[in-house]
Design a protein around this motif. Sequence first.
Motif, PDB file in Angstrom:
ATOM      1  N   HIS A  70      62.254  -0.040 -10.809  1.00  0.00           N
ATOM      2  CA  HIS A  70      63.498   0.600 -10.345  1.00  0.00           C
ATOM      3  C   HIS A  70      64.640  -0.417 -10.305  1.00  0.00           C
ATOM      4  O   HIS A  70      65.720  -0.179 -10.849  1.00  0.00           O
ATOM      5  CB  HIS A  70      63.237   1.179  -8.942  1.00  0.00           C
ATOM      6  N   ARG A  71      64.393  -1.584  -9.673  1.00  0.00           N
ATOM      7  CA  ARG A  71      65.474  -2.563  -9.494  1.00  0.00           C
ATOM      8  C   ARG A  71      65.809  -3.281 -10.782  1.00  0.00           C
ATOM      9  O   ARG A  71      66.953  -3.684 -10.997  1.00  0.00           O
ATOM     10  CB  ARG A  71      65.088  -3.566  -8.407  1.00  0.00           C
ATOM     11  N   GLU A  72      64.812  -3.420 -11.654  1.00  0.00           N
ATOM     12  CA  GLU A  72      65.092  -4.135 -12.897  1.00  0.00           C
ATOM     13  C   GLU A  72      65.684  -3.221 -13.973  1.00  0.00           C
ATOM     14  O   GLU A  72      66.529  -3.636 -14.754  1.00  0.00           O
ATOM     15  CB  GLU A  72      63.799  -4.766 -13.421  1.00  0.00           C
ATOM     16  N   LYS A  73      65.262  -1.969 -13.988  1.00  0.00           N
ATOM     17  CA  LYS A  73      65.657  -1.097 -15.104  1.00  0.00           C
ATOM     18  C   LYS A  73      66.614   0.034 -14.751  1.00  0.00           C
ATOM     19  O   LYS A  73      67.390   0.472 -15.590  1.00  0.00           O
ATOM     20  CB  LYS A  73      64.389  -0.485 -15.733  1.00  0.00           C
ATOM     21  N   LEU A  74      66.539   0.554 -13.547  1.00  0.00           N
ATOM     22  CA  LEU A  74      67.405   1.696 -13.209  1.00  0.00           C
ATOM     23  C   LEU A  74      68.710   1.256 -12.570  1.00  0.00           C
ATOM     24  O   LEU A  74      69.725   1.931 -12.682  1.00  0.00           O
ATOM     25  CB  LEU A  74      66.682   2.683 -12.276  1.00  0.00           C
ATOM     26  N   VAL A  75      68.668   0.118 -11.875  1.00  0.00           N
ATOM     27  CA  VAL A  75      69.876  -0.350 -11.184  1.00  0.00           C
ATOM     28  C   VAL A  75      70.564  -1.387 -12.068  1.00  0.00           C
ATOM     29  O   VAL A  75      69.990  -2.432 -12.364  1.00  0.00           O
ATOM     30  CB  VAL A  75      69.514  -0.993  -9.821  1.00  0.00           C
ATOM     31  N   ILE A  76      71.753  -1.075 -12.509  1.00  0.00           N
ATOM     32  CA  ILE A  76      72.472  -2.004 -13.382  1.00  0.00           C
ATOM     33  C   ILE A  76      73.821  -2.311 -12.742  1.00  0.00           C
ATOM     34  O   ILE A  76      74.595  -1.402 -12.421  1.00  0.00           O
ATOM     35  CB  ILE A  76      72.637  -1.405 -14.795  1.00  0.00           C
ATOM     36  N   ASP A  77      74.045  -3.603 -12.515  1.00  0.00           N
ATOM     37  CA  ASP A  77      75.250  -4.017 -11.789  1.00  0.00           C
ATOM     38  C   ASP A  77      76.523  -3.856 -12.611  1.00  0.00           C
ATOM     39  O   ASP A  77      76.516  -4.053 -13.825  1.00  0.00           O
ATOM     40  CB  ASP A  77      75.131  -5.500 -11.394  1.00  0.00           C
ATOM     41  N   GLY A  78      77.581  -3.527 -11.923  1.00  0.00           N
ATOM     42  CA  GLY A  78      78.918  -3.572 -12.532  1.00  0.00           C
ATOM     43  C   GLY A  78      79.203  -2.512 -13.572  1.00  0.00           C
ATOM     44  O   GLY A  78      80.138  -2.673 -14.357  1.00  0.00           O
ATOM     45  N   VAL A  79      78.413  -1.424 -13.614  1.00  0.00           N
ATOM     46  CA  VAL A  79      78.701  -0.408 -14.635  1.00  0.00           C
ATOM     47  C   VAL A  79      79.916   0.434 -14.233  1.00  0.00           C
ATOM     48  O   VAL A  79      80.127   0.705 -13.053  1.00  0.00           O
ATOM     49  CB  VAL A  79      77.490   0.523 -14.927  1.00  0.00           C
ATOM     50  N   LYS A  80      80.673   0.807 -15.255  1.00  0.00           N
ATOM     51  CA  LYS A  80      81.888   1.602 -15.011  1.00  0.00           C
ATOM     52  C   LYS A  80      81.862   2.847 -15.899  1.00  0.00           C
ATOM     53  O   LYS A  80      81.278   2.817 -16.977  1.00  0.00           O
ATOM     54  CB  LYS A  80      83.117   0.775 -15.408  1.00  0.00           C
ATOM     55  N   PRO A  81      82.532   3.903 -15.445  1.00  0.00           N
ATOM     56  CA  PRO A  81      82.612   5.102 -16.287  1.00  0.00           C
ATOM     57  C   PRO A  81      83.260   4.768 -17.637  1.00  0.00           C
ATOM     58  O   PRO A  81      84.131   3.893 -17.704  1.00  0.00           O
ATOM     59  CB  PRO A  81      83.520   6.040 -15.495  1.00  0.00           C
ATOM     60  N   ASN A  82      82.834   5.438 -18.679  1.00  0.00           N
ATOM     61  CA  ASN A  82      83.446   5.222 -19.993  1.00  0.00           C
ATOM     62  C   ASN A  82      84.375   6.386 -20.360  1.00  0.00           C
ATOM     63  O   ASN A  82      84.638   7.267 -19.533  1.00  0.00           O
ATOM     64  CB  ASN A  82      82.365   4.978 -21.056  1.00  0.00           C
ATOM     65  N   ARG A  83      84.818   6.407 -21.588  1.00  0.00           N
ATOM     66  CA  ARG A  83      85.838   7.382 -21.995  1.00  0.00           C
ATOM     67  C   ARG A  83      85.345   8.829 -21.910  1.00  0.00           C
ATOM     68  O   ARG A  83      86.138   9.752 -21.707  1.00  0.00           O
ATOM     69  CB  ARG A  83      86.323   7.053 -23.408  1.00  0.00           C
ATOM     70  N   GLN A 140      70.243  -1.005   0.228  1.00  0.00           N
ATOM     71  CA  GLN A 140      69.030  -1.674   0.694  1.00  0.00           C
ATOM     72  C   GLN A 140      67.867  -1.423  -0.291  1.00  0.00           C
ATOM     73  O   GLN A 140      67.134  -2.338  -0.656  1.00  0.00           O
ATOM     74  CB  GLN A 140      68.684  -1.098   2.067  1.00  0.00           C
ATOM     75  N   MET A 141      67.755  -0.195  -0.741  1.00  0.00           N
ATOM     76  CA  MET A 141      66.690   0.181  -1.671  1.00  0.00           C
ATOM     77  C   MET A 141      66.917  -0.424  -3.058  1.00  0.00           C
ATOM     78  O   MET A 141      65.996  -0.929  -3.692  1.00  0.00           O
ATOM     79  CB  MET A 141      66.674   1.706  -1.786  1.00  0.00           C
ATOM     80  N   ASN A 142      68.156  -0.413  -3.508  1.00  0.00           N
ATOM     81  CA  ASN A 142      68.442  -0.863  -4.865  1.00  0.00           C
ATOM     82  C   ASN A 142      68.499  -2.381  -4.995  1.00  0.00           C
ATOM     83  O   ASN A 142      68.264  -2.922  -6.072  1.00  0.00           O
ATOM     84  CB  ASN A 142      69.760  -0.253  -5.351  1.00  0.00           C
ATOM     85  N   LYS A 143      68.829  -3.069  -3.898  1.00  0.00           N
ATOM     86  CA  LYS A 143      69.057  -4.516  -3.992  1.00  0.00           C
ATOM     87  C   LYS A 143      67.955  -5.381  -3.381  1.00  0.00           C
ATOM     88  O   LYS A 143      67.769  -6.518  -3.754  1.00  0.00           O
ATOM     89  CB  LYS A 143      70.373  -4.894  -3.275  1.00  0.00           C
ATOM     90  N   GLY A 144      67.245  -4.841  -2.403  1.00  0.00           N
ATOM     91  CA  GLY A 144      66.301  -5.677  -1.646  1.00  0.00           C
ATOM     92  C   GLY A 144      65.090  -6.111  -2.457  1.00  0.00           C
ATOM     93  O   GLY A 144      65.064  -6.015  -3.681  1.00  0.00           O
ATOM     94  N   THR A 145      64.085  -6.606  -1.759  1.00  0.00           N
ATOM     95  CA  THR A 145      62.814  -6.918  -2.427  1.00  0.00           C
ATOM     96  C   THR A 145      61.714  -6.148  -1.702  1.00  0.00           C
ATOM     97  O   THR A 145      61.885  -5.722  -0.566  1.00  0.00           O
ATOM     98  CB  THR A 145      62.482  -8.433  -2.358  1.00  0.00           C
ATOM     99  N   GLY A 146      60.597  -5.989  -2.385  1.00  0.00           N
ATOM    100  CA  GLY A 146      59.466  -5.292  -1.779  1.00  0.00           C
ATOM    101  C   GLY A 146      59.738  -3.815  -1.595  1.00  0.00           C
ATOM    102  O   GLY A 146      60.692  -3.262  -2.140  1.00  0.00           O
ATOM    103  N   VAL A 147      58.886  -3.189  -0.804  1.00  0.00           N
ATOM    104  CA  VAL A 147      58.992  -1.739  -0.602  1.00  0.00           C
ATOM    105  C   VAL A 147      59.820  -1.460   0.651  1.00  0.00           C
ATOM    106  O   VAL A 147      59.434  -1.865   1.744  1.00  0.00           O
ATOM    107  CB  VAL A 147      57.580  -1.121  -0.457  1.00  0.00           C
TER     108      VAL A 147
END
Length: 238
Positions: A70-83, A140-147
Amino acid sequence: MEDKIAKLREMIAESDNIVFFGGAGVSTESGIPDFRSVDGLYNQKWKYPPETILSHSFFERDPEEYYRFHREKLVIDGVKPNRAHLRLAQLEQEGKLKAVITQNIDGLHQAAGSKNVLELHGSILRAYCSRCRRPYPAEQMNKGTGVPRCSCGGVIRPDIVLYEEALDEDILRRSIAYIRNADILIIGGTSLNVYPAAGLINYYRGNKLVLINLSETPYDSYADLIIHEKIGEVFSRV
Ligand code: OAD
């Protein structure tokens, strides 16, 4: 290509009852990989297939591994809406677009300013306890570590629809109603492979079905206008 864009521009200009239905391909131009393209999530090496990791039973069995993915593949930092996101939000504001129905869980339509967004598969920007249902901030869920755990001891989970789970009935019902009553249905950035979402197309009764997708889909022959181009590119010109 030019004549197809012109045709779409004309259709949009004449309608005030447009509904958009999209998927992961809407967000690739924002830097979020889709699932089924050659460089998509499902073609990357991982210990288990992503469809397995993103399932209800796997989440229950191995939340630790789920959260690594989840944290490595679903959460992507700094994404912005596109055209594509931005133009859809603008069409809503102009009173032309009634709803955005999305399979995406990234919240980018709302970030672009869209108000009526029906999230068929939920959002990683919301979290709740899988035992007592108490809501939690997603950071907390997207950035932390562990469960991540609730004060009741339950595992905090993202408010997304995992494989083996049912779609929210109210969202599905409202999506069907919008599609059934739409003048123009624009479908974009989805392989139309995952049900029940893909089956929504069957509720459309009009004769202005527009499909904008890089690759072919099983529903190409249903379309009144088909554009195999990048969706952000297309929306920047209509
Ligand atoms: P897919 O990855 O199956 O399909 C994305 C489609 O978008 C592909 O057909 C690409 O060719 C196309 N595409 C990619 N970039 C594009 C661009 N810039 N412009 C136009 N088209 C582009 O993603 P979805 O159809 O959304 O479910 O997948 C549906 C569901 O499968 C997801 O919601 C997810 C996944 O498993 C769950 O997690 C429950």
